[in-house]
Write an enzyme that holds these catalytic residues in place. Structure first.
Site, short mmCIF file in Angstrom:
data_model
loop_
_atom_site.label_atom_id
_atom_site.label_comp_id
_atom_site.label_asym_id
_atom_site.label_seq_id
_atom_site.Cartn_x
_atom_site.Cartn_y
_atom_site.Cartn_z
N GLU A 1 42.80 31.35 32.71
CA GLU A 1 41.68 32.26 32.42
C GLU A 1 41.86 32.90 31.04
O GLU A 1 40.88 33.07 30.29
CB GLU A 1 41.60 33.34 33.50
CG GLU A 1 40.34 34.19 33.42
CD GLU A 1 40.19 35.11 34.61
OE1 GLU A 1 39.23 35.93 34.58
OE2 GLU A 1 41.00 35.06 35.56
N GLU B 1 43.98 41.27 41.84
CA GLU B 1 42.63 40.92 42.32
C GLU B 1 42.59 39.46 42.77
O GLU B 1 42.03 39.12 43.81
CB GLU B 1 41.61 41.16 41.21
CG GLU B 1 40.21 40.68 41.52
CD GLU B 1 39.49 40.15 40.29
OE1 GLU B 1 38.90 39.05 40.37
OE2 GLU B 1 39.51 40.83 39.25
N HIS B 2 43.19 38.57 41.98
CA HIS B 2 43.27 37.15 42.35
C HIS B 2 44.09 36.95 43.62
O HIS B 2 43.69 36.22 44.54
CB HIS B 2 43.93 36.36 41.22
CG HIS B 2 43.01 36.01 40.10
ND1 HIS B 2 42.76 34.71 39.71
CD2 HIS B 2 42.28 36.79 39.26
CE1 HIS B 2 41.93 34.70 38.69
NE2 HIS B 2 41.62 35.96 38.39
N HIS C 1 44.31 42.90 37.43
CA HIS C 1 43.53 41.66 37.51
C HIS C 1 44.30 40.58 38.25
O HIS C 1 43.72 39.84 39.07
CB HIS C 1 43.18 41.20 36.10
CG HIS C 1 42.52 39.86 36.07
ND1 HIS C 1 43.18 38.71 35.72
CD2 HIS C 1 41.24 39.47 36.36
CE1 HIS C 1 42.36 37.69 35.79
NE2 HIS C 1 41.18 38.11 36.18
#
Length: 424
Positions: free
Chosen positions: A127, A50-51, A47
C-alpha cells in the site's frame, strides 16, 4: 432531528439516526485513535492494526468475517485518519444485528497473531508502494511532512517502510489493548432502526469477555499547533513524471474555531468546482492544468487551507505565481457577492446530497461525536453556512491567506531554488 445519543457506564457512546424511509442500516465503530497518537517507534500502527483486525477473531476466521457481510449483499470496510479509525458495514435493515455482532467482534476479540502480522506487513508495504507510485496522492503526505515536520501530524498515516518492517507483533497488540477501550469508542448507527433496540444490541455485542468493564486512561490529544518553526518551506520529491504535482498551502483554522464555516466557503470559492476562481484562472483561461482544487482541513488545535494543481513541469512556476496572485487579489479586494453565494450554495448542496443514504448519515453522526463530542444539528450547520457574508470572507482571507506559505512538489525538478524565489 431523529438523532439520539446514549452513554453507557463504561463511557462508550452510542449515537443513532432513524431514517424510516429506507430499507438499509449502517453501523460504524469509531475509535478515538489515529496516526497523530503514535510515537516515531509506532508510526503506522493505527493503520496496520486496522488491517489486522480483519484477519480473524476468537470466533471468526478472516473468510467468515468477510463472507458474513457479503453473503447478504452488504459492504464492509475501514479507514484510518490522523485522529480516528472507523470500522463500518452497511446492510439491509433486517441484517443489522449480524452486522453489529461482526464489527463488534473485530473490536473486542481480534487475535492479532504473529503469523497474520507478518502476512499483513507485506500488504501494508504494498500500500505504501502504491501511494509512492501515485504522485497526486504522494504530494499530500509530502505537504504534511514539509509543513509539520517530524511531528505526529507530519508523519504519514501509513507509516514508513522502516517503521512497518520493524513493527513487532507485541508492539501492535499492545497498541490494540491500550487504545481500543470503551471510553474511546463511538458506535454510530443510521437507517431504518430504533435507538433502544440498537443500544441493547450494541451492549450485548460489546460485552464479550468483559470488554465493557475494561477501564483505562482516555486518549488525551494536545491542542497545540504542531507546525515546525521555519520561515518558508518547499518540499520536493524529485521524480521523472510527466506532470508536476503541487500543493500550496498555509495555516488555517482549527476544528473548534467558529470561522471554519467561512473557511469552507472560501476554499470552495477559490477551488471547489469549475466555476471557482482558481479553476477559471488556471484551467479555463490558460489551459495550464487538468486538475485544480482547494480544500480546508481542520484538526484539534491546527488546520490548513491548501490548493492542488497538476501541470506540465515547465509551467509549474507560472501556476504557483497564478495561485499567489489570485490569493493576493482576494486579500486586497475580497470576493464578489455572486462568488460567495455560489460557493455557499455549493457547500450546502454537497452536504445535503451527501445525506441521501444511511451510510453517509452514519459517517456524519459518528464523525461529529468522535471529534466534537456531540452531533450538531444538520439544519444548524446549514444556517451557519448561510450566515457567511462578504465581510467574513474578507476577514478570514486577510487573516490566513497572508500566512507564510508551504509548497510541496513531486516532479522532475533538481532543486527548489526557483520555487523558493517565487515564495519570497
Amino acid at each position: 432531528m431523529s438523532v439520539r445519543r446514549s452513554v453507557l457506564p463504561s463511557g462508550l457512546r452510542i449515537v443513532t439516526e432513524e431514517v424510516s424511509s429506507v430499507r438499509s442500516a449502517a453501523i460504524g465503530i469509531w475509535v478515538n485513535v489515529g496516526s497523530r497518537d503514535e510515537s516515531p517507534a509506532t508510526a503506522g500502527a493505527s493503520h496496520f492494526l486496522e488491517h489486522l483486525l480483519f484477519k480473524g477473531t476468537a470466533r471468526r476466521s478472516a473468510l467468515e468475517i468477510s463472507s458474513s457481510i457479503e453473503s447478504v449483499g452488504g459492504e464492509m470496510n475501514a479507514f484510518t485518519s490522523k485522529e480516528y479509525t472507523c470500522f463500518y458495514a452497511r446492510v439491509i435493515d433486517t441484517d443489522l444485528p449480524m452486522a453489529i455482532d461482526v464489527i463488534s467482534d473485530l473490536i473486542t476479540s481480534s487475535v492479532v497473531s504473529a503469523l497474520d502480522v507478518d502476512a499483513e506487513r507485506k500488504v501494508v508495504l504494498e500500500e505504501i508502494a502504491m501511494r509512492d507510485d501515485d504522485p497526486s496522492d504522494l504530494v499530500h503526505d509530502l505537504y504534511a511532512e514539509t509543513y509539520y515536520g517530524d511531528t505526529p501530524l507530519g508523519r504519514p498515516i501509513l507509516g514508513t517502510i522502516a517503521s512497518i518492517k520493524d513493527m513487532s507483533r507485541s508492539t501492535v497488540n499492545n497498541y490494540y489493548k491500550k487504545r481500543y477501550l470503551p471510553q474511546d469508542l463511538v458506535v454510530a448507527v443510521a437507517g431504518n432502526i430504533k435507538h433502544k433496540k440498537v443500544v441493547a444490541m450494541v451492549e450485548a455485542a460489546l460485552s464479550v469477555d468483559g470488554f465493557l468493564d475494561v477501564m483505562g486512561a482516555p486518549v488525551v490529544r494536545s491542542n497545540t499547533q504542531d507546525k515546525k518553526v521555519k520561515q518558508q518551506s518547499v518540499g520536493l520529491i524529485s521524480r521523472k513524471t510527466e506532470q508536476a504535482h503541487m500543493f500550496y498551502g498555509m495555516e488555517g483554522v482549527a476544528r473548534h474555531d467558529d470561522r471554519r464555516f467561512a473557511m469552507g466557503v472560501l476554499a470552495s470559492a477559490l477551488g471547489g468546482g469549475m466555476s471557482s476562481r482558481l479553476f477559471q484562472e488556471i484551467r479555463e483561461k490558460r489551459g495550464l492544468a487538468y486538475s485544480v482544487y482547494a480544500y480546508a482541513q481542520q484538526y484539534a488545535g491546527s488546520g490548513q487551507i491548501g490548493f492542488y494543481a497538476g501541470c506540465n513541469p515547465t509551467k509549474a512556476i507560472g501556476v504557483v505565481e497564478i495561485i499567489r496572485e489570485v490569493l493576493a487579489d482576494v486579500v486586497d479586494n475580497g470576493m464578489t457577492h455572486e462568488e460567495i453565494e455560489r460557493a455557499k450554495g455549493a457547500v450546502r448542496g454537497s452536504l445535503v446530497l451527501s445525506q441521501e443514504d444511511s451510510g453517509s448519515r452514519m459517517f456524519r453522526i459518528g464523525k461529529n461525536e468522535i471529534v466534537y463530542g456531540q452531533v450538531t444539528g444538520f439544519d444548524d450547520i446549514l444556517k451557519s453556512i448561510s450566515r457567511v457574508n462578504e465581510q467574513d470572507i474578507r476577514e478570514i482571507a486577510g487573516a490566513f491567506l497572508t500566512k507564510t506559505p508551504t509548497l510541496a512538489l513531486v516532479g522532475p525538478f533538481k532543486n527548489t531554488s526557483k520555487f523558493e524565489k517565487v515564495l519570497k
